[in-house]
Design a protein around this motif. Sequence first.
Motif, PDB file in Angstrom:
ATOM      1  N   ASP A 193     -44.549 -43.588   8.929  1.00  0.00           N
ATOM      2  CA  ASP A 193     -43.620 -42.593   9.467  1.00  0.00           C
ATOM      3  C   ASP A 193     -43.933 -41.194   8.943  1.00  0.00           C
ATOM      4  O   ASP A 193     -43.823 -40.201   9.677  1.00  0.00           O
ATOM      5  CB  ASP A 193     -42.179 -42.976   9.112  1.00  0.00           C
ATOM      6  N   ILE A 194     -44.314 -41.097   7.676  1.00  0.00           N
ATOM      7  CA  ILE A 194     -44.666 -39.785   7.107  1.00  0.00           C
ATOM      8  C   ILE A 194     -45.887 -39.212   7.799  1.00  0.00           C
ATOM      9  O   ILE A 194     -45.919 -38.028   8.169  1.00  0.00           O
ATOM     10  CB  ILE A 194     -44.881 -39.922   5.587  1.00  0.00           C
ATOM     11  N   VAL A 195     -46.902 -40.033   8.017  1.00  0.00           N
ATOM     12  CA  VAL A 195     -48.094 -39.577   8.720  1.00  0.00           C
ATOM     13  C   VAL A 195     -47.734 -39.149  10.137  1.00  0.00           C
ATOM     14  O   VAL A 195     -48.177 -38.101  10.630  1.00  0.00           O
ATOM     15  CB  VAL A 195     -49.170 -40.678   8.739  1.00  0.00           C
ATOM     16  N   ASP A 240     -35.934 -33.768  -0.629  1.00  0.00           N
ATOM     17  CA  ASP A 240     -35.201 -34.389   0.475  1.00  0.00           C
ATOM     18  C   ASP A 240     -34.086 -33.450   0.921  1.00  0.00           C
ATOM     19  O   ASP A 240     -34.023 -32.284   0.499  1.00  0.00           O
ATOM     20  CB  ASP A 240     -34.686 -35.779   0.098  1.00  0.00           C
ATOM     21  N   LEU A 241     -33.195 -33.950   1.751  1.00  0.00           N
ATOM     22  CA  LEU A 241     -32.157 -33.084   2.332  1.00  0.00           C
ATOM     23  C   LEU A 241     -31.132 -32.618   1.319  1.00  0.00           C
ATOM     24  O   LEU A 241     -30.371 -31.689   1.592  1.00  0.00           O
ATOM     25  CB  LEU A 241     -31.458 -33.820   3.486  1.00  0.00           C
ATOM     26  N   LEU A 261     -34.454 -47.446   6.034  1.00  0.00           N
ATOM     27  CA  LEU A 261     -34.820 -47.417   7.448  1.00  0.00           C
ATOM     28  C   LEU A 261     -33.854 -46.581   8.287  1.00  0.00           C
ATOM     29  O   LEU A 261     -34.279 -45.814   9.157  1.00  0.00           O
ATOM     30  CB  LEU A 261     -34.879 -48.854   7.986  1.00  0.00           C
ATOM     31  N   GLY A 262     -32.558 -46.703   8.035  1.00  0.00           N
ATOM     32  CA  GLY A 262     -31.582 -46.021   8.870  1.00  0.00           C
ATOM     33  C   GLY A 262     -31.625 -44.516   8.775  1.00  0.00           C
ATOM     34  O   GLY A 262     -31.360 -43.809   9.754  1.00  0.00           O
ATOM     35  N   SER A 263     -31.945 -43.996   7.599  1.00  0.00           N
ATOM     36  CA  SER A 263     -31.925 -42.539   7.400  1.00  0.00           C
ATOM     37  C   SER A 263     -33.312 -41.911   7.438  1.00  0.00           C
ATOM     38  O   SER A 263     -33.429 -40.688   7.541  1.00  0.00           O
ATOM     39  CB  SER A 263     -31.271 -42.216   6.050  1.00  0.00           C
ATOM     40  N   ARG A 264     -34.360 -42.707   7.370  1.00  0.00           N
ATOM     41  CA  ARG A 264     -35.696 -42.163   7.111  1.00  0.00           C
ATOM     42  C   ARG A 264     -36.194 -41.208   8.196  1.00  0.00           C
ATOM     43  O   ARG A 264     -36.545 -40.062   7.914  1.00  0.00           O
ATOM     44  CB  ARG A 264     -36.708 -43.297   6.909  1.00  0.00           C
TER      45      ARG A 264
END
Length: 349
Positions: A231-233, A138-139, A174-177
Motif C-alpha cells: 500500500d505504501i508503494v 502519521d495524522l 487495515l481499516g485506517s491504513r
Amino acid sequence: MNSLTVNSLTIKNLNKNGSSIRSLRIFDERTRLAYALGALLYTPPYNPELVNKIVTSSLPGLTALAFCLEDAILDEALPQAELELCRTLAAIKTKITPQTNLPLLFVRVRTPQHLQHIQQLLGDFQELLCGYILPKFDLSNSAAYIDLIRQSNVGRHKPIYFMPILESQMLAELGSRRPALQQLKDELDRVQKYILNVRVGCNDFCSLFGLRRGVHQNIYQISVIRDILADIVNIFSGEYVLSGPVWEYFGEDLQGAWAEGLRQELALDRLNGFIGKTAVHPAQLPIIYDSLKVSRADYEDALGLLDWLPSTLGVAKSADGSRMNELKCHTNWALRTAILAEIYGVVED
C-alpha cells in the motif's frame, strides 16, 4: 510517471571502451540526493571514534549517517545524548577541509516539539546537516511537522530536507491504513521539494503484531507486513523515493547467513520499488551499496530507451537480444536505472 522534474544532464556512457558520451534526462537535484542516500547508517551520538571515521571516509559504503535521538536513546539519557550530538558536530566542523567528503548527515528527532528544540540547540551546526528524520509520521503529528518543514526553510540559501518514517499503528491497521496513507501523501505534497525520501519502519510494524523475521527469512514473507508495504508503494512511489526497511542481522563474515539474507532482501526491496536501506552496523554498508549497482544489460537497455531515435516503432529488442523493450512501458524504469548507474556504477553481467 509522476511530478518529478527531469532536467538535461550529460553523463558518461559506461560502455566497455569508456569513450561514448550521451545526453540523458536525469531527475532534479533533490531526487538525485534521494537516490544517493544508499545505506543510511543509524548511530547514537556517543561513539568517540565516530568523528574520525566520518571525516576520513574510513567506513566503506557510508553514504549517509543519522544521529539517532529516538529509539537508540533511553528517555532519561536524552539530555546527555543531545549534548554529545553538539560536541560531535562541533568536532566535525573543526576537522573538515574543502577536500573532506562527508556523508549526508541527519538527526532523527522524536516529535515536532523535539525538532524545534534540537534546531534551536544546534544553531549554526545545522549547516553540517542534510536534514532531519521524522519518526512515527502519521495524522497525529503531520500538520505540526509540515508547518516546521516550511518554517525551517524560510530564508535558507540551500534546503534543509526531511525524511518521514511510516511506522505507526494507524498505518498498520487495515481499516485506517489506506485513507491515512493517502491523506499523509496529500499533506507531504504541499512541501514535496523539502522531502528527500519516505522511509518505512518495519520493526515497528512487526512489533504491533508480535512478529520478527529470522536470518533465513525476509520481510516480504510476513504477509501482513508485505501488504502494508504494498500500500505504501502504491500511494507514494509515484512522487517519492522510498527506502527499504532495516535488516537487523550483521557479523564479520560477508558470506555468512546474515549477509546472504541481507542480499536476498535487498533484491526484493529493489524489485518492489524500494531504493537503499536503513543500516544498523557498518558491516552492512558495502553490501547495500553494491546492491544498488546496475547490471550491464539493464544499463544498455536504459540508454537505448532514453535515447530512443525517431521511429514509427515503440518496441525494440534489448541490447543483448534477450528481451523486449517498450518505450511507453519502460521509460520510467530506464530513468531510475540511469540515475542508479551514474551514482553507484555498472557491473558486468
